[in-house]
Design an enzyme around this catalytic site. Structure first.
Site, PDB file in Angstrom:
ATOM      1  N   HIS A 217       3.508  -2.300  -1.690  1.00 53.79           N
ATOM      2  CA  HIS A 217       3.367  -0.812  -1.504  1.00 53.79           C
ATOM      3  C   HIS A 217       4.557  -0.338  -2.009  1.00 53.79           C
ATOM      4  CE1 HIS A 217      -0.899  -0.854  -0.312  1.00 53.79           C
ATOM      5  NE2 HIS A 217      -0.578  -1.729   0.514  1.00 53.79           N
TER       6      HIS A 217
ATOM      7  N   ASP B 127       5.508   5.587  -5.532  1.00 56.87           N
ATOM      8  CA  ASP B 127       4.227   5.887  -6.109  1.00 56.87           C
ATOM      9  C   ASP B 127       4.314   7.053  -7.180  1.00 56.87           C
ATOM     10  OD1 ASP B 127       3.205   4.031  -4.920  1.00 56.87           O
ATOM     11  OD2 ASP B 127       2.000   5.302  -3.679  1.00 56.87           O
TER      12      ASP B 127
END
Length: 384
Positions: free
Chosen positions: A135, A165
């Protein structure tokens, strides 16, 4: 939605394979810039009758959705038909997934050599860590970005998912797609854009390498110019438990800060590290004497590089944002307006987030899929 679009990418057709995080963020950016973005959703996510509450996911704004079964040969064949007409395809799966589906870049570029094939992953398409799960926090840890964020003697602080992200992943993917489209205008050929969050977050930290080489950045976290190592680049609590952000690095602004706050500190000693602890304590004690908004009223125009720390829910109401229309309300949801701003071809929010499969019939008809073939695909459950 494809008609009347404004923005520098008006006329560009994008297929977005449904994903999470950076892929939808890139799709939002491309849509805000005027591209006609069609999201390919999983058929199992399409509610009967397209019912259910209206989506409020801001990252999903401005595109249409079709429901396709990517696990069936017929569904894959349909997407390849759409690829032949698309300018861009973006996807955010782990390496090898699109190839196993039969929608890898080699296959798609063979069908459409002008296609810009954008893919975003955490660790990239190759390298020993490429197949590993992860992640945002893991990707920016490996790139060195996470280590740099935090205070002296404390653990690194994850910056939500802003860095990995969205900044290093989705924004770099959107930038890469735009660059590849610009290059295609000359060469006539598409190409693969490999946006890896470890690469992007490393680039975002490029300035640190220059500062370290110049002897301006040390080996310890929280002891440097921009990481709360200095008392004049720091946040301070106010009387009401809120915060102000001080960035008075330059001597002129620092002197204005000292004067406006009425500090006893001599501005000429700004770079005296031995005096910093006393300065930090005096700043902390001073800022606790008034509320955040009282300090904002006093310091707004003082040229001291101080700003109130606003929550995301407060920021839209700040007078500067109101004057610039930095935020807007779309589909009943307050959200950021498209950025950056273009003088001749302004971007726009093209519409609310779609329900999965909401536009299947309209899009496939518009993109030239044979009506009889469409009915067969719907009857077999390969589209919804």
């Amino acid at each position: 939605m494809s008609d009347g679009r404004s923005g520098p990418l008006a006329g560009v057709k994008v297929l977005e394979i449904q994903g999470l995080g950076p892929g939808p963020f890139a799709g939002m950016i491309l849509s805000d810039y005027g591209a006609d973005v069609v999201r390919v959703d999983r058929v199992e996510n399409v509610a009967p009758g397209r019912e259910g509450p209206a989506p409020v996911d801001v990252l999903g704004r401005g595109r249409r959705s079709i429901g396709v079964n990517l696990k069936s040969p017929e569904g894959v064949a349909l997407v390849l038909e759409l690829v032949e007409q698309a300018d861009v395809l973006i996807e955010g799966f782990r390496p090898g997934v699109m190839e196993r589906l039969g929608l890898g870049p080699d296959t798609c570029l063979e069908r459409n050599p002008r296609l810009v094939y954008g893919r975003v992953t955490g660790y990239g398409q190759e390298g020993p860590w490429a197949p590993y799960a992860g992640h945002d926090i893991n990707y920016i840890a490996l790139s060195g970005a996470l280590w740099s964020i935090g205070r002296d003697g404390e653990a690194p602080v994850p910056p939500l998912t802003y860095v990995g992200d969205f900044g290093a992943g989705g924004m770099f993917l959107a930038l890469g797609v735009c660059a590849a489209l610009a290059e295609r205008a000359t060469s006539g050929r598409g190409q693969v854009v490999d946006a890896a969050m470890i690469d992007g977050s490393a680039v975002l930290g490029g300035f640190l390498y220059g500062m370290r080489a110049a002897g301006m950045w040390g080996e310890e976290r929280g002891k440097n110019l921009l990481d709360t190592g200095t008392p004049y680049y720091e946040t301070y609590e106010t009387a009401d438990g809120r915060w102000v952000a001080v960035g008075a690095m330059e001597p002129k602004f620092f002197a204005n800060l000292v004067t406006t706050l009425g500090l006893t500190f001599d501005p000429r000693d700004q770079d005296d590290e031995g005096a910093w602890e006393a300065l930090r304590k005096e700043l902390a004690a001073t800022f606790r004497t008034r509320t955040r908004d009282e300090w904002a009223a006093l310091l707004d125009s003082a040229e001291a590089c101080v700003a109130p720390v606003l929550s995301p829910w407060e920021a839209p109401d700040h007078p500067h944002h109101v004057a610039r229309a930095t935020f807007t309300t779309s589909n009943g949801v307050v959200q950021p307006s498209p950025a950056p701003r273009f003088a001749r071809t302004p971007g726009q929010i093209a519409g609310p987030p779609p329900r999965s499969g909401e536009h299947t019939d309209d899009v496939l008809t518009e993109w030239g899929i044979d009506p009889d073939a469409l009915e067969r695909l719907k009857a077999s459950g390969d589209v919804a």
